[in-house]
Design an enzyme around this catalytic site. Sequence first.
Site, PDB file in Angstrom:
ATOM      1  CB  CYS A  31      -0.676   0.030  -8.782  1.00 32.35           C
ATOM      2  SG  CYS A  31      -2.561   0.209  -8.449  1.00 32.35           S
ATOM      3  CD  GLU A  80       0.691   4.973 -10.159  1.00 34.22           C
ATOM      4  OE1 GLU A  80       1.095   5.261  -9.131  1.00 34.22           O
ATOM      5  OE2 GLU A  80       0.911   3.734 -10.622  1.00 34.22           O
TER       6      GLU A  80
END
Length: 230
Positions: free
Chosen positions: A2, A109
Amino acid sequence: MCRRFALDLDWDAVASQFAVDEDDVRVDTLPQPSYNIAPTQNIGVVAQGKDGRRHLTGAYWSLVPRWSASKVLSYPTYNARVESAHVKPAFAESTKSMRAIIPASGYYEWKGRRPFYFHAPHDELLSLAGLYSWWRSSPASPWQLTATIITCPAADEFVKVHDRMPLLVPRNMVASWLDRSVDGAALLDSMREAGTMLSRRLQFHEVAPLNSDGKRLIQPLDSTEPMRLF
């Protein structure tokens, strides 16, 4: 992993959700709304202090262990793997007794160069599992709160975008996750299992490249174009 997330939350509501008293909310340190938060920027964290009280405050996104001579390490520390956080020198002390929840609206993502936005149904707050540490450059310098987001293997169809994702903290595990008297190393397996189950509720869609800021960043690409993951 992340390395970007969105944060546009009502901090009073966040404090209420995590039972943080008004006196323990550092409004002046909390970040302004952003849909493109990156490592080394200011983020919000919920953590339990040595006083046993929960606090909501701002933190530097990239954990710097207290023993580090420099704020910039030779390796990235904005993420910590759930499989190894308890043994990695940079994260072991924090895993044991300095764990946090990092509130988020959603996160991104990438599949190659294509970003995808992940969020909860009805845009509910995401409780990302985190670790924190206090660091200062010298004995005469003030302490700075730093933090990292824990990641785990991606669940189900999410792996089509990326093989990892942030670890989520279920509501029934918030107390134990934040409790400094509980050894975090013993929590990681159960947290990983519960967090993976919770993550299956998430929704995701492709978005435009993150070359600016603003709510438009989380808008889906033209729905007339088919989403091809492969």
